[in-house]
Write a protein that holds these residues in place. Structure first.
Motif, PDB file in Angstrom:
ATOM      1  N   VAL A   7      -8.103  -4.125  -6.928  1.00  0.00           N
ATOM      2  CA  VAL A   7      -8.059  -4.890  -5.673  1.00  0.00           C
ATOM      3  C   VAL A   7      -6.618  -5.256  -5.285  1.00  0.00           C
ATOM      4  CG1 VAL A   7      -8.291  -7.132  -6.851  1.00  0.00           C
ATOM      5  CG2 VAL A   7      -9.127  -6.888  -4.505  1.00  0.00           C
ATOM      6  N   ARG A  54     -13.190  -6.158  -7.023  1.00  0.00           N
ATOM      7  CA  ARG A  54     -13.177  -4.717  -7.288  1.00  0.00           C
ATOM      8  C   ARG A  54     -12.014  -4.351  -8.199  1.00  0.00           C
ATOM      9  NH1 ARG A  54     -14.428  -1.096  -1.942  1.00  0.00           N
ATOM     10  NH2 ARG A  54     -16.675  -1.449  -2.039  1.00  0.00           N
ATOM     11  N   SER A  82     -14.520  -6.402  -1.311  1.00  0.00           N
ATOM     12  CA  SER A  82     -13.247  -6.207  -0.599  1.00  0.00           C
ATOM     13  C   SER A  82     -12.256  -5.340  -1.368  1.00  0.00           C
ATOM     14  CB  SER A  82     -12.586  -7.557  -0.316  1.00  0.00           C
ATOM     15  OG  SER A  82     -13.403  -8.326   0.515  1.00  0.00           O
ATOM     16  N   ASP A  83     -11.613  -4.429  -0.644  1.00  0.00           N
ATOM     17  CA  ASP A  83     -10.477  -3.693  -1.203  1.00  0.00           C
ATOM     18  C   ASP A  83      -9.231  -4.570  -1.169  1.00  0.00           C
ATOM     19  OD1 ASP A  83     -11.715  -0.975  -1.487  1.00  0.00           O
ATOM     20  OD2 ASP A  83     -12.054  -1.312   0.658  1.00  0.00           O
ATOM     21  N   ARG A 136     -11.347   0.691   5.198  1.00  0.00           N
ATOM     22  CA  ARG A 136     -11.357  -0.164   4.004  1.00  0.00           C
ATOM     23  C   ARG A 136     -11.919  -1.546   4.344  1.00  0.00           C
ATOM     24  NH1 ARG A 136      -9.673   2.181  -1.028  1.00  0.00           N
ATOM     25  NH2 ARG A 136      -8.891   4.208  -0.366  1.00  0.00           N
ATOM     26  N   THR A 137     -12.371  -2.247   3.321  1.00  0.00           N
ATOM     27  CA  THR A 137     -12.937  -3.586   3.529  1.00  0.00           C
ATOM     28  C   THR A 137     -11.895  -4.649   3.187  1.00  0.00           C
ATOM     29  OG1 THR A 137     -15.150  -2.791   3.019  1.00  0.00           O
ATOM     30  CG2 THR A 137     -14.789  -5.160   2.843  1.00  0.00           C
ATOM     31  N   ASN A 185       0.829  -1.208   0.000  1.00  0.00           N
ATOM     32  CA  ASN A 185       0.000   0.000   0.000  1.00  0.00           C
ATOM     33  C   ASN A 185       0.865   1.259   0.000  1.00  0.00           C
ATOM     34  OD1 ASN A 185      -1.867   2.028   0.461  1.00  0.00           O
ATOM     35  ND2 ASN A 185      -2.176   1.497   2.604  1.00  0.00           N
ATOM     36  N   CYS A 200     -10.355  -1.507   9.983  1.00  0.00           N
ATOM     37  CA  CYS A 200     -10.923  -2.013   8.729  1.00  0.00           C
ATOM     38  C   CYS A 200     -12.267  -2.679   8.998  1.00  0.00           C
ATOM     39  CB  CYS A 200      -9.989  -3.053   8.110  1.00  0.00           C
ATOM     40  SG  CYS A 200      -8.406  -2.387   7.592  1.00  0.00           S
TER      41      CYS A 200
END
Ligand code: NAD
Length: 334
Positions: A227, A224, A198-199, A145-146, A117, A168
């Motif tokens: 992702v 997503r 989900s991210d 975030r998920t 990240n 999260c």
């Protein structure tokens, strides 16, 4: 008992020798990986101690059993590399080390997420070259975030706790939901919902015929855009070619791997003087948004201590009874 220890590294020798001090087994440390070619090295041993990339297919088990081996003591939690039907037929007892340090893997997984990240792997190289520009290093807050956790066993639950601590939203999929995972902060959803919402998707289920290529073209399409996909479980959970296509299209925005489908010919060895012949792996390492570690998630002091202690305890229990009767039930692979 005389134990042939395959795929021995200096750290295995250290921790197994310490754990064996009181037990007094005759440990024979062998550097080669267990394979049809090296299996005869175990002739005369009562037990074989093997690791994740050792070959425990039918021909190898036949050689071991005919050479007098009665116990296969795995230094791993996973046992997907053992032909269990053949082991049963040959009367071989198989043990493993369940949950030797779920924290080690869960924490490494969190490390991969943070590094990917915030592009820490890239920042490290830039700063060494006195490049202090921030372009290309933009990250996102994990808070809010998920995170989708596939498999909520020992490692999954520890990982849920860590991500809940970051603030999260944690969702999970597992055919056997656990109260512990819910208490840790996850809510269960079907896998399709997990993939869609989900991210970050992270895999913590075992490799079985059902989970082979669990993440394939179709499942990647359900995720997503952009992702982050993390796999610290077993390489073959993921279809590598499909993941590469996902990276090229931008569907997968980040990939963190500690395991790789064809890792047996690569990991745990220094191949820095050689040309890699694995084209998929070579392609993976060209992406700036891919971070790969060589199956080191388990590699902590605590884990190596527990692996060695449990392995020696299983060998001792087997020796005392001459059978599997005294082996801790969760260490016995049935
Ligand atoms: P565990 O047995 O405690 O938990 C596995 C969970 O996965 C269980 O809850 C099970 O119900 C679930 N599961 C099974 N099939 C599933 C599916 N199709 N979809 C979703 N969930 C499913 O195992 P653990 O100790 O948490 O370890 C998980 C995996 O991590 C191991 O199987 C091993 O492959 C891997 N591992 C990797 C390292 C490493 O160094 N990278 C170290 C240890 C373990």
């Amino acid at each position: 008992m005389r134990v042939a220890v395959f795929s021995t590294k200096p750290y295995d020798t250290r921790f197994l020798t310490e754990a064996n001090a009181a037990a007094g087994h005759d440990l024979v440390f062998l550097e080669p990986r267990l394979s049809p070619e090296t299996a005869p090295l175990a002739i005369g041993a009562d037990a074989v101690c093997a690791f994740v990339n050792d070959d425990l297919s039918a021909p190898v088990l036949e050689t071991l059993a005919h050479g007098g081996v009665r116990l296969i003591a795995l230094r791993s939690a996973g046992f997907n590399h053992v032909d269990l039907a053949t082991a049963r037929r040959l009367g071989l007892t198989v043990t493993r080390v369940p949950g030797y340090s779920p924290y080690a893997v869960a924490e490494h997984c969190a490390g991969l997420i943070l590094a990917l990240n915030r592009k820490i792997h890239r920042a490290y190289n830039r700063v060494r070259e006195h490049n202090f520009a921030l372009n290309g290093l933009l990250g996102f807050d994990l808070h809010g975030r998920t995170v989708g956790v596939v498999g909520t066993g020992k490692i999954g639950v520890r990982f849920i706790r860590i991500m809940a601590g970051f603030g999260c939203r944690v969702i999970a999929a597992d055919p056997y939901p656990s109260d512990e995972a819910v208490a840790a902060g996850a809510s269960y959803v079907p896998l399709s919902t997990l993939l869609a919402e989900s991210d970050i998707v992270t895999l913590h289920c075992p490799l079985t015929p059902e989970t082979h290529h669990l993440i394939d073209e179709e499942r990647i399409a359900q995720m997503r855009d952009g992702v982050m996909l993390i796999n610290t479980s077993r390489g073959a959970l993921v279809d590598t070619a499909a993941v590469i296509r996902g990276l090229k299209s931008g569907k997968i925005g980040y990939l963190g791997l500690d395991v790789y489908e064809e890792e047996a010919d690569l990991f745990f060895e220094d191949l820095s003087d050689q040309m890699l012949r694995d084209d998929l792996f070579s392609r993976l390492v060209t992406f700036p948004n891919v971070l790969i570690t060589g199956h080191q998630a388990f590699f902590t002091e605590e884990a190596l201590h527990n692996i060695a202690a449990t392995t020696i305890a299983s060998i001792t229990a087997f020796e005392r009874e001459g059978s599997a009767a005294r082996i801790a039930p969760d260490a016995l692979v049935r």
